[in-house]
Design a protein around this motif. Structure first.
Motif, PDB file in Angstrom:
ATOM      1  N   ARG B  14       0.831  -1.206   0.000  1.00  0.00           N
ATOM      2  CA  ARG B  14       0.000   0.000   0.000  1.00  0.00           C
ATOM      3  C   ARG B  14       0.866   1.257   0.000  1.00  0.00           C
ATOM      4  O   ARG B  14       1.817   1.378   0.759  1.00  0.00           O
ATOM      5  CB  ARG B  14      -0.935   0.009   1.205  1.00  0.00           C
ATOM      6  CG  ARG B  14      -2.190  -0.821   0.936  1.00  0.00           C
ATOM      7  CD  ARG B  14      -2.971  -0.984   2.176  1.00  0.00           C
ATOM      8  NE  ARG B  14      -2.093  -1.451   3.219  1.00  0.00           N
ATOM      9  CZ  ARG B  14      -2.309  -1.227   4.499  1.00  0.00           C
ATOM     10  NH1 ARG B  14      -3.349  -0.553   4.873  1.00  0.00           N
ATOM     11  NH2 ARG B  14      -1.466  -1.681   5.404  1.00  0.00           N
ATOM     12  N   ILE B  15       0.498   2.144  -0.879  1.00  0.00           N
ATOM     13  CA  ILE B  15       1.264   3.373  -1.034  1.00  0.00           C
ATOM     14  C   ILE B  15       0.343   4.555  -0.768  1.00  0.00           C
ATOM     15  O   ILE B  15      -0.788   4.591  -1.252  1.00  0.00           O
ATOM     16  CB  ILE B  15       1.855   3.464  -2.456  1.00  0.00           C
ATOM     17  CG1 ILE B  15       2.943   2.399  -2.620  1.00  0.00           C
ATOM     18  CG2 ILE B  15       2.401   4.841  -2.751  1.00  0.00           C
ATOM     19  CD1 ILE B  15       3.401   2.215  -4.029  1.00  0.00           C
ATOM     20  N   GLU B  64       1.573   3.877  10.495  1.00  0.00           N
ATOM     21  CA  GLU B  64       0.297   3.182  10.334  1.00  0.00           C
ATOM     22  C   GLU B  64       0.398   2.010   9.367  1.00  0.00           C
ATOM     23  O   GLU B  64      -0.615   1.412   9.020  1.00  0.00           O
ATOM     24  CB  GLU B  64      -0.779   4.162   9.854  1.00  0.00           C
ATOM     25  CG  GLU B  64      -1.097   5.289  10.846  1.00  0.00           C
ATOM     26  CD  GLU B  64      -1.856   4.804  12.074  1.00  0.00           C
ATOM     27  OE1 GLU B  64      -2.518   3.772  11.986  1.00  0.00           O
ATOM     28  OE2 GLU B  64      -1.765   5.464  13.122  1.00  0.00           O
ATOM     29  N   GLY B  65       1.592   1.753   8.881  1.00  0.00           N
ATOM     30  CA  GLY B  65       1.789   0.550   8.091  1.00  0.00           C
ATOM     31  C   GLY B  65       1.796   0.733   6.588  1.00  0.00           C
ATOM     32  O   GLY B  65       1.644  -0.226   5.845  1.00  0.00           O
ATOM     33  N   MET B  66       1.980   1.961   6.112  1.00  0.00           N
ATOM     34  CA  MET B  66       2.115   2.172   4.673  1.00  0.00           C
ATOM     35  C   MET B  66       3.488   1.658   4.221  1.00  0.00           C
ATOM     36  O   MET B  66       4.469   1.769   4.957  1.00  0.00           O
ATOM     37  CB  MET B  66       1.988   3.663   4.336  1.00  0.00           C
ATOM     38  CG  MET B  66       0.571   4.162   4.440  1.00  0.00           C
ATOM     39  SD  MET B  66      -0.447   3.404   3.169  1.00  0.00           S
ATOM     40  CE  MET B  66      -2.066   3.688   3.842  1.00  0.00           C
ATOM     41  N   ASP B  67       3.535   1.117   3.021  1.00  0.00           N
ATOM     42  CA  ASP B  67       4.808   0.559   2.555  1.00  0.00           C
ATOM     43  C   ASP B  67       5.624   1.586   1.776  1.00  0.00           C
ATOM     44  O   ASP B  67       6.828   1.442   1.618  1.00  0.00           O
ATOM     45  CB  ASP B  67       4.543  -0.663   1.678  1.00  0.00           C
ATOM     46  CG  ASP B  67       3.749  -1.699   2.451  1.00  0.00           C
ATOM     47  OD1 ASP B  67       4.225  -2.121   3.511  1.00  0.00           O
ATOM     48  OD2 ASP B  67       2.638  -2.052   2.016  1.00  0.00           O
ATOM     49  N   PRO B 138       6.911  -5.688   1.969  1.00  0.00           N
ATOM     50  CA  PRO B 138       6.147  -4.927   2.953  1.00  0.00           C
ATOM     51  C   PRO B 138       7.078  -4.176   3.911  1.00  0.00           C
ATOM     52  O   PRO B 138       8.179  -4.627   4.182  1.00  0.00           O
ATOM     53  CB  PRO B 138       5.349  -6.001   3.698  1.00  0.00           C
ATOM     54  CG  PRO B 138       5.382  -7.196   2.847  1.00  0.00           C
ATOM     55  CD  PRO B 138       6.636  -7.125   2.055  1.00  0.00           C
ATOM     56  N   SER B 139       6.613  -3.048   4.386  1.00  0.00           N
ATOM     57  CA  SER B 139       7.439  -2.208   5.261  1.00  0.00           C
ATOM     58  C   SER B 139       7.773  -2.931   6.556  1.00  0.00           C
ATOM     59  O   SER B 139       6.908  -3.592   7.145  1.00  0.00           O
ATOM     60  CB  SER B 139       6.686  -0.924   5.569  1.00  0.00           C
ATOM     61  OG  SER B 139       7.213  -0.323   6.721  1.00  0.00           O
ATOM     62  N   PRO B 140       9.029  -2.805   7.021  1.00  0.00           N
ATOM     63  CA  PRO B 140       9.386  -3.431   8.301  1.00  0.00           C
ATOM     64  C   PRO B 140       8.665  -2.781   9.483  1.00  0.00           C
ATOM     65  O   PRO B 140       8.682  -3.316  10.583  1.00  0.00           O
ATOM     66  CB  PRO B 140      10.904  -3.204   8.389  1.00  0.00           C
ATOM     67  CG  PRO B 140      11.208  -2.089   7.456  1.00  0.00           C
ATOM     68  CD  PRO B 140      10.172  -2.128   6.392  1.00  0.00           C
ATOM     69  N   LEU B 141       8.048  -1.644   9.237  1.00  0.00           N
ATOM     70  CA  LEU B 141       7.340  -0.971  10.337  1.00  0.00           C
ATOM     71  C   LEU B 141       5.889  -1.420  10.447  1.00  0.00           C
ATOM     72  O   LEU B 141       5.166  -1.003  11.325  1.00  0.00           O
ATOM     73  CB  LEU B 141       7.386   0.548  10.153  1.00  0.00           C
ATOM     74  CG  LEU B 141       8.779   1.159  10.192  1.00  0.00           C
ATOM     75  CD1 LEU B 141       8.699   2.652   9.929  1.00  0.00           C
ATOM     76  CD2 LEU B 141       9.448   0.914  11.532  1.00  0.00           C
ATOM     77  N   ARG B 142       5.467  -2.258   9.488  1.00  0.00           N
ATOM     78  CA  ARG B 142       4.115  -2.809   9.590  1.00  0.00           C
ATOM     79  C   ARG B 142       4.017  -3.623  10.860  1.00  0.00           C
ATOM     80  O   ARG B 142       4.894  -4.425  11.168  1.00  0.00           O
ATOM     81  CB  ARG B 142       3.858  -3.758   8.425  1.00  0.00           C
ATOM     82  CG  ARG B 142       3.249  -3.122   7.238  1.00  0.00           C
ATOM     83  CD  ARG B 142       2.584  -4.216   6.442  1.00  0.00           C
ATOM     84  NE  ARG B 142       2.380  -3.816   5.075  1.00  0.00           N
ATOM     85  CZ  ARG B 142       1.695  -4.564   4.211  1.00  0.00           C
ATOM     86  NH1 ARG B 142       1.223  -5.740   4.590  1.00  0.00           N
ATOM     87  NH2 ARG B 142       1.500  -4.149   2.987  1.00  0.00           N
ATOM     88  N   LYS B 148      -4.833  -2.752  12.057  1.00  0.00           N
ATOM     89  CA  LYS B 148      -5.908  -1.813  12.397  1.00  0.00           C
ATOM     90  C   LYS B 148      -6.298  -0.983  11.171  1.00  0.00           C
ATOM     91  O   LYS B 148      -7.471  -0.769  10.899  1.00  0.00           O
ATOM     92  CB  LYS B 148      -5.444  -0.902  13.533  1.00  0.00           C
ATOM     93  CG  LYS B 148      -6.566  -0.522  14.456  1.00  0.00           C
ATOM     94  CD  LYS B 148      -6.106  -0.029  15.821  1.00  0.00           C
ATOM     95  CE  LYS B 148      -5.240   1.178  15.806  1.00  0.00           C
ATOM     96  NZ  LYS B 148      -4.824   1.622  17.120  1.00  0.00           N
ATOM     97  N   ALA B 149      -5.270  -0.538  10.421  1.00  0.00           N
ATOM     98  CA  ALA B 149      -5.524   0.302   9.258  1.00  0.00           C
ATOM     99  C   ALA B 149      -6.287  -0.475   8.194  1.00  0.00           C
ATOM    100  O   ALA B 149      -7.091   0.079   7.464  1.00  0.00           O
ATOM    101  CB  ALA B 149      -4.203   0.830   8.698  1.00  0.00           C
ATOM    102  N   GLU B 150      -6.033  -1.782   8.142  1.00  0.00           N
ATOM    103  CA  GLU B 150      -6.665  -2.646   7.147  1.00  0.00           C
ATOM    104  C   GLU B 150      -8.184  -2.572   7.247  1.00  0.00           C
ATOM    105  O   GLU B 150      -8.879  -2.479   6.254  1.00  0.00           O
ATOM    106  CB  GLU B 150      -6.209  -4.079   7.402  1.00  0.00           C
ATOM    107  CG  GLU B 150      -6.238  -4.985   6.198  1.00  0.00           C
ATOM    108  CD  GLU B 150      -4.889  -5.020   5.517  1.00  0.00           C
ATOM    109  OE1 GLU B 150      -4.871  -4.843   4.302  1.00  0.00           O
ATOM    110  OE2 GLU B 150      -3.869  -5.192   6.204  1.00  0.00           O
ATOM    111  N   VAL B 151      -8.658  -2.585   8.483  1.00  0.00           N
ATOM    112  CA  VAL B 151     -10.098  -2.581   8.718  1.00  0.00           C
ATOM    113  C   VAL B 151     -10.715  -1.323   8.150  1.00  0.00           C
ATOM    114  O   VAL B 151     -11.768  -1.352   7.511  1.00  0.00           O
ATOM    115  CB  VAL B 151     -10.381  -2.690  10.240  1.00  0.00           C
ATOM    116  CG1 VAL B 151     -11.871  -2.648  10.501  1.00  0.00           C
ATOM    117  CG2 VAL B 151      -9.771  -3.966  10.792  1.00  0.00           C
ATOM    118  N   GLY B 152     -10.009  -0.208   8.349  1.00  0.00           N
ATOM    119  CA  GLY B 152     -10.544   1.065   7.885  1.00  0.00           C
ATOM    120  C   GLY B 152     -10.443   1.230   6.378  1.00  0.00           C
ATOM    121  O   GLY B 152     -11.203   1.990   5.785  1.00  0.00           O
TER     122      GLY B 152
END
Lengths: 268, 153
Positions: B14-15, B64-67, B138-142, B148-152
């Motif tokens: 996700r970008i 928030e998990g963006m790659d 995928p980002s190592p910060l995911r 949580k972000a996925e749900v939204g």
């Protein structure tokens, strides 16, 4: 060479309304504001080895008493802080007299300051010291994934005491980004990796004057000073600016600049 | 099985793209109406000017998990607010180096100038950036935040 007590008296007689320095009352070091030459505090004024961000007190003092002139005892780091604070419109250098103290050889070596003496030295002898780069070199020798892991380990010790921010001579905001619940989730310890520390590092870019008080204050021994030092290196490398250097030079992140500057930046 | 989940991860890249209202958003719109094909991994955030993008926003996006994060604005000299993108250019330099020092791959953050007439360039940028981020994975910060972000999303 005269001692601090004489200098305080001289400055008070010579137009300063108050002198801000540290006093050592039987082993307890405290900031002291001396307003007249008969003050009992005068007996205890001391340069000592202690450091304290007097600039933070000075910001409030200058705001409270806009028509008074203050004299203040400064080390090299304090002077850089006051210069940078004046550019951020927090300190009025025209209403300020700085009395410089050069750090001793032992102090300078223990602290690893890039410039352990102020411009005008009233007390002490000027010595040079080399800032330590071991941590930066260590981090830079690692690959991306290892670097992230290394920092994660360091930051995982953070207990979110805000000591680094509270002691920082350059922090003065009323609303701190670190307390913004949208950026840093409240009640989570250790704080979110990496946002908490990277936000502070970004705020310190072009601002940190490398006094090292953050690292001294940190109960978890996180190498904050090296992180902020690296940010200053980036700033100097990319935007040709180092905080606390000259009074005239403006921080490139505080104005938009010219098309020429940007084109130069883009070509790199 | 493991291979399959890896493949899913790659597709899930996700970008986040910050697009300036006057140039790049219009550029993206043009790419759309011109029916240029580009990968669907991008979430757009329209901002009035790239100069309004605080480095905090970018940090927050990664948190928030963006790659990957793309910042796209008007070309230098074409800014609707005359000099807004000058600040972006300066901040970007500092931010990129800071993230690099922290250990986040350089390729996850990109700055591009896309004008309202450059629909094709926009599609190209998204294609190449998605490819680059996909190669990084995928980002190592995911982490828990990403779920949580996925749900939204």
């Amino acid at each position: 060479m005269s001692d601090l007590k004489t200098i305080v008296k001289e400055k008070l007689a010579g137009g300063a309304d108050a002198f801000l320095c540290l006093k050592n009352e039987e082993g307890t070091v405290l900031p002291a504001l001396i307003t007249d030459a008969d003050s009992p505090d005068l007996e205890f004024v001391d340069v000592g080895e202690s450091r304290y961000p007097l600039g933070r007190i000075l910001i409030d003092l200058q705001r409270e008493y806009p028509d008074k002139r203050f004299a203040v005892l400064v080390r090299g780091c304090d002077e850089r802080a006051l210069i940078e604070l004046s550019k951020l419109e927090q300190i009025d250098l025209d209403r300020l007299v700085m009395v410089g103290v050069a750090c001793s050889t032992e102090e300078a070596e223990a602290c690893g300051c890039p410039r352990p003496y102020p411009g005008d030295i009233a007390l002490g002898e000027k010595v040079e010291a080399a800032p330590g780069r071991e941590v930066i070199d260590e981090v830079e020798s690692l690959g991306d994934a290892e670097r992230l892991g290394w920092w994660k380990e360091q930051f995982s010790r953070c207990i979110k005491c805000y000591g680094c921010r509270n002691i920082c001579p350059m922090c003065f905001c009323k609303d701190c980004a670190l307390e913004n619940p949208h950026l840093v989730e409240p009640g989570v310890i250790p704080p979110d990796f990496p946002s908490f520390h990277i936000i502070r590092a970004l705020d310190m870019t072009g601002r940190c004057i490398d006094c090292g008080l953050c690292e001294e204050a940190c109960p978890a021994d996180i190498p904050l000073r090296s992180l902020y030092r690296k940010m200053q290196d980036i700033m100097e490398d990319k935007l040709e600016y180092r905080a606390g250097g000259s009074v005239e030079e403006k921080n490139p992140l505080s104005f938009l600049g010219t098309e020429h500057d940007i084109e130069k930046l883009e070509q790199e | 099985m493991a291979e399959e989940s890896k493949k899913n991860d790659e597709e899930d890249i996700r970008i986040l793209a910050f697009l300036c209202n006057w140039c790049s958003y219009a550029g993206a719109d043009l790419a759309g109406v011109s029916r240029f094909q580009y990968p669907p991994n991008v979430l757009d955030v329209r901002v009035m000017c790239t100069g309004t993008i605080s480095p905090y926003f970018v940090i927050k996006a990664f948190q928030e998990g963006m790659d990957g994060v793309l910042i796209a604005g008007c070309h230098i000299g074409d800014c609707h607010y005359l000099k807004g993108n000058y600040m972006t250019a300066k901040r970007f330099q500092v931010l990129r180096e800071a993230l690099k020092f922290l250990g986040l791959e350089e390729g996850r953050l990109r700055l591009e100038w896309v004008s309202a007439a450059e629909g094709e360039k926009y599609a190209d940028v998204i294609r190449s950036f998605t490819e680059e981020v996909k190669a990084l994975g995928p980002s190592p910060l995911r982490g828990k935040k990403a779920a949580k972000a996925e749900v939204g999303a």
